[in-house]
Design a protein around this motif. Sequence first.
Motif, PDB file in Angstrom:
ATOM      1  N   LEU A  34       0.917  -1.129  -0.072  1.00 56.74           N
ATOM      2  CA  LEU A  34       0.084  -0.088  -0.032  1.00 56.74           C
ATOM      3  C   LEU A  34       0.945   1.294   0.016  1.00 56.74           C
ATOM      4  CD1 LEU A  34      -2.575  -1.204   2.600  1.00 56.74           C
ATOM      5  CD2 LEU A  34      -3.219  -1.027   0.086  1.00 56.74           C
ATOM      6  N   ASP A  39      -0.750   3.421  -5.239  1.00 54.41           N
ATOM      7  CA  ASP A  39      -1.864   3.923  -5.304  1.00 54.41           C
ATOM      8  C   ASP A  39      -2.555   3.684  -6.598  1.00 54.41           C
ATOM      9  OD1 ASP A  39      -2.353   4.613  -2.705  1.00 54.41           O
ATOM     10  OD2 ASP A  39      -2.024   6.783  -3.081  1.00 54.41           O
ATOM     11  N   ASN A  41      -2.591   1.010  -8.357  1.00 59.75           N
ATOM     12  CA  ASN A  41      -3.396  -0.321  -8.131  1.00 59.75           C
ATOM     13  C   ASN A  41      -5.130  -0.022  -7.980  1.00 59.75           C
ATOM     14  OD1 ASN A  41      -1.424  -2.162  -8.432  1.00 59.75           O
ATOM     15  ND2 ASN A  41      -0.890  -2.133  -6.066  1.00 59.75           N
ATOM     16  N   LYS A  42      -5.166   1.164  -6.958  1.00 60.29           N
ATOM     17  CA  LYS A  42      -6.760   1.180  -6.693  1.00 60.29           C
ATOM     18  C   LYS A  42      -7.285   2.105  -7.910  1.00 60.29           C
ATOM     19  CE  LYS A  42      -5.707   1.986  -1.657  1.00 60.29           C
ATOM     20  NZ  LYS A  42      -5.844   2.849  -0.555  1.00 60.29           N
ATOM     21  N   LYS A  43      -6.663   3.058  -8.351  1.00 58.02           N
ATOM     22  CA  LYS A  43      -6.975   3.713  -9.627  1.00 58.02           C
ATOM     23  C   LYS A  43      -7.538   2.756 -10.895  1.00 58.02           C
ATOM     24  CE  LYS A  43      -5.417   8.240  -8.256  1.00 58.02           C
ATOM     25  NZ  LYS A  43      -4.478   9.277  -8.691  1.00 58.02           N
ATOM     26  N   HIS A  45      -7.612  -0.565 -10.806  1.00 56.56           N
ATOM     27  CA  HIS A  45      -8.626  -1.323 -10.683  1.00 56.56           C
ATOM     28  C   HIS A  45      -9.800  -0.978 -10.149  1.00 56.56           C
ATOM     29  CE1 HIS A  45      -5.732  -4.950 -10.418  1.00 56.56           C
ATOM     30  NE2 HIS A  45      -4.780  -4.119 -10.899  1.00 56.56           N
ATOM     31  N   THR A  47     -10.791   0.470  -7.363  1.00 63.01           N
ATOM     32  CA  THR A  47     -11.004   0.018  -6.112  1.00 63.01           C
ATOM     33  C   THR A  47     -10.562   1.245  -4.926  1.00 63.01           C
ATOM     34  OG1 THR A  47      -8.812  -0.993  -5.810  1.00 63.01           O
ATOM     35  CG2 THR A  47     -10.718  -2.399  -6.377  1.00 63.01           C
ATOM     36  N   ASP A  48     -10.414   2.219  -5.379  1.00 61.52           N
ATOM     37  CA  ASP A  48      -9.953   3.431  -4.732  1.00 61.52           C
ATOM     38  C   ASP A  48     -11.037   3.874  -3.547  1.00 61.52           C
ATOM     39  OD1 ASP A  48     -10.997   4.047  -7.187  1.00 61.52           O
ATOM     40  OD2 ASP A  48     -10.884   6.240  -6.770  1.00 61.52           O
ATOM     41  N   TYR A  50     -12.846   1.772  -1.526  1.00 59.93           N
ATOM     42  CA  TYR A  50     -13.001   0.871  -0.464  1.00 59.93           C
ATOM     43  C   TYR A  50     -12.174   1.316   0.789  1.00 59.93           C
ATOM     44  CZ  TYR A  50     -14.766  -2.825  -3.625  1.00 59.93           C
ATOM     45  OH  TYR A  50     -15.739  -3.526  -4.571  1.00 59.93           O
TER      46      TYR A  50
END
Length: 575
Positions: A34, A39, A41-43, A45, A47-48, A50
């Motif tokens: 993390l 970050d 990853n979140k954008k 995927h 999943t930002d 969550y």
Amino acid sequence: MIFETSFHKLQLKFLKLNLFSSELTLAVRSVDLLSQKSDRNKKEHHTDQYHSDQLVVRRGQTFQIELDLSRTFNPNTDKLHLELKTGPLPQVSKRTHIIIPLVDELEDERWEAKIVEQNVNRVKLSVNSPITAVIGKYKLTVTTQCLKTSETTTHDSDKDIYMLFNPWCEDDTVYMEGEKELKEYVLNDTGRIYYGTEKQIGARTWNFGQFDEGILEACLFVLDNSEVPPSGRGDPVNVVRVISAMINSPDDRGVLEGNWSGNYAGGTSPTAWSGSVEILRQYHKEGGTPVKYGQCWVFSGVTTTVLRCLGIPTRSVTNFQSAHDTDVSLTTDVYFDEIMEPIHHLNSDSIWNFHVWNDCWMARPDLPPGMGGWQAVDSTPQETSHGTFRCGPASLAAIRSGQVYLKFDTPFVFAEVNSDKIYWQRNLDSTFSQIHSEKKAVGHCISTKAVGSDERVDITHLYKYPEDSEEERIAVETACRYGSKPDVYSSPIAEDVRVEVMMEGEGPRMGGDAQLKIVVKNTSSQPRRTTLHSQVAVMYYTGVLKDTVKKDTLNVELKPQEVYDESFFCHEIKI
């Protein structure tokens, strides 16, 4: 003195050996899932949103992690691989224990990792997952080996990886085209659920809250609390079927206990809920004790939350005049005795004012081509499916065309939206004859929230062809051939005297009067004599009889093409 000097030489030699050995050993000091860099990853995927301190990614797509090593990684002398484990008994053969090798180039459709950046002891890996990966929580272990010494070390990450379905990936079976649709059916955490009657449609705002803190963990807990092993969680059909069963509680201690009694002591009235978050948190916190109480819109709201959270596009759907077929006849049957008195013990079928369930989106490779897209799923415990209270996923395309032989539970959903209401009278020899049928009794104004707005959109056309159309009649008769009364349409009823009941205005309101009109028409060229049996009753929205308000019998004589009508008031209808 010589002895002491020798001793010091031995000690120094041993120390040098240890230093040399430690230089060769490759160990992982920490795993960073993390970091600020990750970050992306979140954008990437989506999943930002969550609220989780774990890494949340979607399958079929690469993600990045970083390793802090004890020394510089040398691909010529060092080996490294990752291991992911999910479930209580991870097994390679069940795809719940994943061994991820380090490769030079990433390829699709497999678990693999590649070094994409190296800075002294810091290594950044790009990890690829297949689109068939099992969803759930994975424990990460990194294993290193020095080829010179054959020494192996392992490091367990203190963070977990949550793998979800990927509706943005074209190869995933839950893939949905259109950013507006994905934003609505996956990312929107609030919505509207419809109720009432087709002439008085009400709406309540529902907080799905699929990204709220602790909800992802609660949704996976629901899966873990089921009897389905983690190995089956790569197929969205299986997952949806499990969730349909686990949202209700009669046979598996699922999330919600249903209650239609009007007495909600010891729990919360179904009308008091305005969202799913509190329900799921309570269920998780209390270790799987069912939450009290729910009715259809609550079951649907929680189902939307769980499926959206796991990455399956989902919406809540309301059907007005929704039939409950109890004997798989594909018709809604009403039985009378020889003198037209209702036979109550046979009248188990009912028509609900409204019923709320869900549509979820996925391909159906297990069905013939053309059956993918929206699938009906119902978590309200009505009838069992393969011994468990659940329903679906049933293809809307199959429901529309009457192909009720296609799994899962297509006959039940078909009857809810498109069954004919058949009236039967008992003969003196105890057999039954059809005396009347209503072809438009059920399945009106099937509603869901519009994409991108709070407007209601009518999706009845997705469930059935237009009423009175040839395609709709073919679908009904096709479906009934696979029901428990396959001969219902073998001998059509000659109905030249037609009866229609109409209600003035929008319909009765709480504590108000209702004005009804019964219209009888003789469509033949001959005079007809008929007996009109009328009964006005108040029912719960589920179709359960509460009380009879008025009952009457009237003999009517009609000339050819004559129309007779009778209006009457029912005072203070209590709904």
